[in-house]
Design an enzyme around this catalytic site. Sequence first.
Site, short mmCIF file in Angstrom:
data_model
loop_
_atom_site.label_atom_id
_atom_site.label_comp_id
_atom_site.label_asym_id
_atom_site.label_seq_id
_atom_site.Cartn_x
_atom_site.Cartn_y
_atom_site.Cartn_z
N HIS A 18 41.68 51.44 36.04
CA HIS A 18 42.18 52.03 34.79
C HIS A 18 41.22 51.71 33.66
O HIS A 18 40.12 51.19 33.89
CB HIS A 18 43.61 51.56 34.51
CG HIS A 18 43.75 50.06 34.44
ND1 HIS A 18 43.28 49.32 33.39
CD2 HIS A 18 44.28 49.16 35.31
CE1 HIS A 18 43.52 48.04 33.59
NE2 HIS A 18 44.13 47.91 34.76
N HIS A 21 39.18 48.41 33.45
CA HIS A 21 38.01 48.30 34.33
C HIS A 21 36.86 49.15 33.78
O HIS A 21 35.70 48.73 33.77
CB HIS A 21 38.36 48.77 35.74
CG HIS A 21 39.56 48.06 36.30
ND1 HIS A 21 40.75 48.70 36.55
CD2 HIS A 21 39.76 46.76 36.59
CE1 HIS A 21 41.62 47.81 37.01
NE2 HIS A 21 41.05 46.63 37.04
N CYS A 137 49.20 32.50 43.83
CA CYS A 137 49.53 33.87 43.39
C CYS A 137 48.54 34.81 44.05
O CYS A 137 47.33 34.75 43.77
CB CYS A 137 49.46 34.00 41.88
SG CYS A 137 49.60 35.72 41.36
N CYS A 140 46.59 37.18 41.56
CA CYS A 140 45.56 36.44 40.81
C CYS A 140 44.53 35.85 41.76
O CYS A 140 43.46 35.43 41.32
CB CYS A 140 46.15 35.27 40.04
SG CYS A 140 47.22 35.69 38.68
N CYS A 161 54.70 34.11 38.95
CA CYS A 161 53.43 34.06 38.21
C CYS A 161 53.68 34.49 36.76
O CYS A 161 54.34 35.50 36.52
CB CYS A 161 52.43 34.99 38.87
SG CYS A 161 50.93 35.21 37.89
N HIS A 164 51.74 37.97 36.45
CA HIS A 164 52.20 39.14 37.20
C HIS A 164 53.71 39.23 37.36
O HIS A 164 54.23 40.25 37.79
CB HIS A 164 51.55 39.16 38.59
CG HIS A 164 50.10 39.40 38.54
ND1 HIS A 164 49.17 38.38 38.55
CD2 HIS A 164 49.39 40.55 38.44
CE1 HIS A 164 47.97 38.89 38.47
NE2 HIS A 164 48.06 40.20 38.40
N LYS A 318 50.48 44.04 26.58
CA LYS A 318 49.51 44.07 27.68
C LYS A 318 49.69 45.36 28.46
O LYS A 318 50.81 45.84 28.60
CB LYS A 318 49.81 42.91 28.62
CG LYS A 318 48.79 41.80 28.55
CD LYS A 318 49.04 40.79 29.62
CE LYS A 318 48.43 41.26 30.93
NZ LYS A 318 48.53 40.27 32.00
N LYS A 321 50.97 48.28 35.07
CA LYS A 321 51.55 49.39 35.83
C LYS A 321 53.08 49.35 35.69
O LYS A 321 53.72 50.39 35.63
CB LYS A 321 51.16 49.28 37.31
CG LYS A 321 49.67 49.32 37.53
CD LYS A 321 49.19 50.67 38.01
CE LYS A 321 47.68 50.61 38.19
NZ LYS A 321 46.95 51.79 38.02
#
Length: 704
Positions: A18, A21, A137, A140, A161, A164, A318, A321
């Site tokens: 996305h 990146h 995790c 991660c 986590c 996440h 943040k 998804k």
Amino acid sequence: MNTFYVTTPIYYANSLPHLGHLYTMIVADTIARAKKQRGIERYFLTGTDEHGINIERAAEKAGRTPKEQTDYVVSYFKKMTAEFGLDTAHGGYDIFMRTTEPFHYQGVSEFWRRIANAKTPKGNDAIYKGHYEGWFCAPCAEYKTEDEYQKPKNPGDPPTCLIHDTPLDRVSEESYFFRLSDYDQALLALYETQPEFVRPESRRNEVMSFVAGGLQDLSVSRPRASVSWGIPVPNDPTHTMYVWFEALTNYITAIGFGNEEREKVAGFEKYWPALHLVGKDILRFHAVYWPAFLLAAGVELPRAVVAHGMWLDPNGRKMSKTLGNTIELDVLDRYFPTDGIRYFCLREMVFGQDGRFGYESLIDRTNSDLASGLGNLSSRTLTMIARYCEGQIPSGQIPEDKLLLAKRAGVDTDETTVAGFVENARVLFLQQFDLFAFSRALEAAWAVVARIDKMITDAKPWDLAKDETQKQTLGAVLYRSAEALRWLAVLLFPVMPAASNELWRQLGLSASPATVDPAGLKWGELKEGTATGEVKPIFPRLDKTKIMSEINESAKASGVHATEADAVSGAATQAAEPPPPMTHATEADAVGVTSFIEIGDFAKVELRVGEVLSAERVPKSDKLLLMKIDIGEPTPRQVLAGIAEYYAPEKVLGRKVVLVANLKPRKLRGFESQGMVVAASFGEEGRPVLATFTEDVPNGARLK
Ligand code: MSP
């Protein structure tokens, strides 16, 4: 030969990329192009991190083998990097690194062996076998300590986590450990002696205090029975290397460490050490673990680790998804020109800090800075050259006997004034660029756009064209503009390669600005008589209403909300600074006026015309501009306005503005603000546009 090696992180090949990146790739690509332009042989690496339990799980979920899963993600990555001009064919990356490459296996195994044979600075074995007990995790790919996870609500459940929000895996197994705890002094000495090793400064401090707090040894393998998708530990195939150990090593295996064939293709000797660009989320791996591994292996350390901030959504949340607020590459690709995205990413994010990304702000910036700004300057200049100068670059000289005439027309007869301005902007641009302050660098370039625009508006070439005796004056004005555009095409090439090439072509220049060193630009080298090319808009305007409704429609159809309007309201925003002393009427206010005020209420507000006499940034604030504004009083008012992200100081100098003159003074960042500048506000983040006048008005005139 001067060489330069720049890397992005290699991205997990478990899901599709996305904007986050794309961003690091854009920054790396911009740096790589700038190096090449300056005659430096550069090597640019990006790629994918393809091993580990998380990929194994993603593959299983998708009904694929891990290799099929990573091949699928990689093919999407490659398609997208080509779409965005970041691949080799478009002058982008030199290698798309995959950790499933056989040469990587070979190189990493050699790296492991070296460390396994090494002693730490304290004389111990760098790698030893032990037992690991703790929480891991998978997304991660990191073991979590107690302060890094959320304890479960129900006893017996696993903790989750903090990043996440997913359950952690309990790990209790045999493991190889890297004796990181023996490297604290060596690492601290590194940060002390090479202050540029971790950048920016704030991140360096973070890393230093982490290391100074004491380091724990790092588990660097998992039993093959727990994780099979990975590279086996040399001499012990019952263990798989920890994915981060292996992934970090890609930066050297990619260029030939531990593999002669690869060394011939790229060249470890030639290119290492690298500059690593990373998001701040993975700084610890790059600035602590990686140099420790390299120290142990006896390999030279990287040039630097430079960390950027994260892209948040327009509400400051943040991107994830789960929230459905990620910016998808195919949407960007469908609606937005690549150079606009590149410009926005570099202009909007103050490098190192978090930034907000919204489609609406992207459209607004594209339209204001690119279509109306640089694009309009180039099309008006080139159209006038076509119309008034038979499509040939005119002479920049005004002959002696025409100087008086030129002066009468209000044209500065001294060409060095404008040349000096552009030259200073070049110095500032390059300085800021090399400090990764891309936003500031671009501001410097846009100060040139504003300056040249003003020169044209003041000189009124369309009037000069009506007077045959002013032909040379007209020519000189257009020459200056065209020459400034040539400089801009060179400076901006690394940021906007396609647009700069197009501008270059329209100026009638041959080859490309890709290899013109900006430091070598000399004012006046644009040749008189050059036939200019066909004029086309470099940045077509984007139709905001149409694009936004299409994006919203398709987001609704796919159940994803993409804009602020759709997002959950009241989410936590990250206010970095106190609200600036400028409250703008919002779009919402304009649309739905629900209550009326009496004329007397309005009369209470004293609005006056002012002229900005000076403007500067407020130290340590990205938002505030400190201005002196003349409103016809004996001393000018000192006013702070939260517009610095959109208005460079040069851009407001000399502007007529509207000031709320009877607002109670207030102090901000140690400065008293004696009034408030009025601006329209629009878009997701309330982009300010200063209210002004098109006709002449004296300072102090009251608005009623
Ligand atoms: N595979 C590891 C990196 C190994 S490097 C040896 C990894 N991969 S990742 O797919 O999670 O990508 C992480 C990187 O993507 C970040 O460090 C950053 O460069 C980029 N970004 C991902 N999301 C981002 C934002 N929302 N904003 C900006 N960049 C972000 O970690």
